[in-house]
Scaffold this motif. Sequence first.
Motif, PDB file in Angstrom:
ATOM      1  N   LEU A 175       0.820  -1.207   0.000  1.00  0.00           N
ATOM      2  CA  LEU A 175       0.000   0.000   0.000  1.00  0.00           C
ATOM      3  C   LEU A 175       0.855   1.258   0.000  1.00  0.00           C
ATOM      4  O   LEU A 175       2.040   1.245   0.341  1.00  0.00           O
ATOM      5  N   ASP A 176       0.231   2.347  -0.359  1.00  0.00           N
ATOM      6  CA  ASP A 176       0.872   3.654  -0.333  1.00  0.00           C
ATOM      7  C   ASP A 176       1.253   3.996   1.109  1.00  0.00           C
ATOM      8  O   ASP A 176       0.394   3.972   2.003  1.00  0.00           O
ATOM      9  N   LEU A 178      -1.055   6.375   2.842  1.00  0.00           N
ATOM     10  CA  LEU A 178      -2.320   5.801   3.285  1.00  0.00           C
ATOM     11  C   LEU A 178      -2.138   5.053   4.602  1.00  0.00           C
ATOM     12  O   LEU A 178      -2.956   5.192   5.525  1.00  0.00           O
ATOM     13  N   ARG A 220      -2.009   7.508   7.331  1.00  0.00           N
ATOM     14  CA  ARG A 220      -3.321   8.078   7.648  1.00  0.00           C
ATOM     15  C   ARG A 220      -4.183   7.107   8.447  1.00  0.00           C
ATOM     16  O   ARG A 220      -4.985   7.518   9.291  1.00  0.00           O
ATOM     17  N   LEU A 221      -4.016   5.821   8.164  1.00  0.00           N
ATOM     18  CA  LEU A 221      -4.784   4.795   8.880  1.00  0.00           C
ATOM     19  C   LEU A 221      -4.154   4.421  10.213  1.00  0.00           C
ATOM     20  O   LEU A 221      -4.656   3.539  10.919  1.00  0.00           O
ATOM     21  N   ILE A 274      -5.183  -1.457   9.191  1.00  0.00           N
ATOM     22  CA  ILE A 274      -5.707  -1.573   7.837  1.00  0.00           C
ATOM     23  C   ILE A 274      -6.884  -2.548   7.828  1.00  0.00           C
ATOM     24  O   ILE A 274      -6.691  -3.769   7.845  1.00  0.00           O
ATOM     25  N   ARG A 299     -10.908  -2.185   3.425  1.00  0.00           N
ATOM     26  CA  ARG A 299     -10.146  -1.068   2.857  1.00  0.00           C
ATOM     27  C   ARG A 299      -8.986  -1.599   2.016  1.00  0.00           C
ATOM     28  O   ARG A 299      -8.691  -1.071   0.931  1.00  0.00           O
ATOM     29  N   GLU A 348      -7.872  -0.775  -1.999  1.00  0.00           N
ATOM     30  CA  GLU A 348      -6.717   0.090  -2.201  1.00  0.00           C
ATOM     31  C   GLU A 348      -5.554  -0.559  -2.938  1.00  0.00           C
ATOM     32  O   GLU A 348      -4.795   0.133  -3.624  1.00  0.00           O
ATOM     33  N   ARG A 396      -6.076  -0.045  -6.665  1.00  0.00           N
ATOM     34  CA  ARG A 396      -6.957   1.082  -6.992  1.00  0.00           C
ATOM     35  C   ARG A 396      -6.499   1.788  -8.264  1.00  0.00           C
ATOM     36  O   ARG A 396      -7.332   2.214  -9.074  1.00  0.00           O
TER      37      ARG A 396
END
Length: 525
Positions: free
Chosen positions: A333-334, A337, A340-341, A345, A349, A353, A356
């Motif tokens: 994942l980024d 991201l 932010r989480l 995870i 979600r 993602e 995406r």
Amino acid sequence: MPTDDRSTDTPAAQPADAGTPADTPSADPTPSADTVTPEHRPPAGASAAMTWAPDGHDPLTVTATAGWTVLRREESPAAEVFAVAYTLDGADPGERPVTFVFNGGPGASSAFLHVGAIGPRRIVVPEDGSLPAMPVRLTDNDASWLPWTDLVFVDPVGTGFSRPVPAKDGEENGKDTKAGDPGYYSFASDLAALREFTSRWLSANGRWASPVWLAGESYGGYRIGRLARSLPVDEGVGLSGVVLISPAMELAPLTMTDYSVEGFVDVVPTMAAAALHHGRIRGVDDAAGVEEVMAAATSFAATDYVTFLAQGAAMAPERRAAVLSRLADLTGLDPALVERLHGRIPIDRFVRELLRDDQQVIGLYDATQTVVDPFPDREPFGGAEHTLHGMTAAFTMGANQVIRGEIGVTTERQYHLLSMAVNKAWRADEDAHALESPGGATDDLRYGLAVNPHLQVLVVHGRHDLVTALHTSQRLVNQMRLDPTAAGRVRLRAYDGGHMFYTLGHSRSAFTADVAELYGVTSPG
């Protein structure tokens, strides 16, 4: 825990003559061995001879019997449980094992294992396990367990063709009708119904001398863990072994919150396997295989990551940054991201993602499968989960082809593959404290292993199942504190694929070989 309040002096119901009109009482008012009460009969069942002869296997002639068994509460008929049994013609019932098979949900019928993995006939799916073109076709299942055991596929109340019996004249018939529950949609009452069905079936078919095995998938694995203790204690049914397929042995890891730990830890290895499969993983050797990657992710999740989750804001900023960076690399994942989480995870979600930027969503139940995101600008995904609900038509059509078309059951009832009405009505048991969580199944499995020194256990998972993750069972087995003797009777195996890994041919074959070994079979064919 509620007790089983059924009457024990009435024999199990047997399928009526196939010529009797479906869903109507028999015209013969005389009580017989197949009646539960003179005023109530289940619908007519059916029986058919079947030859199982896939390539590379010796042909077997079996009798397929489909019908309803009536369960009772306080002397009144309360439910009709539908099951399909395959018994080998001419076999010695004292030597031939019988395996009772069910799925989970709650609210799932047995069709997934019946026509997908274990039964004599299975639906044909593409080699990669993706959705087949409709109408679905059937073939002899070369991975069936029939060479070494009879099979009884059980649909719990409210699933398949199984139904509660409506109360008459406003009487409750010992049932609790709150929240749409006829008295079978709770943890303890569901287990009581399965125990009652098992003992009634053994009595009605003269199989008390047979070795008895259980196999269950998902929440069915939870059922089996609990039955490993209660079936011998409450019904006197001794078990030879149990097979837990993609099991949810404990319910807590299935719920992820900002304050929980276990669920997030358990899915990291599966996320890493998914990221590897889709070419999004970072920070691992290019030649690393899925087992090596999952082992590395497991080590990270059980050390640095679990410490991060437990400490929260108390962790030093530098160490926190390192943990989040490694988590982003393993999950593909980024990093922004993941930041932010806050490193938590949710699986729903993750599946949105990972791909995406390709406008694709991976599967919750099989992270190797993808579907084009029809609503990339919306949250959440705008449709049913494609690796479970996308297969609804395939398994429903396959089950109906076998039960109606090949065995000959005639009924106007709809076959409920997955009943969300049952799922939504499921509740905790009435005698539990308001703050008491439902009990897990791991303790009961430990108890069963302790008191039965002959019980054999096989726990199996697909590596790409995000819902009931492989690492959850690995962790629980490691936490069971088993003595060396009991530990030697517990096997844990993993295969390519997801929750229904058996849709992949090579995984289905490997699974069947492991089950044959568990049963002590040296030549599965």
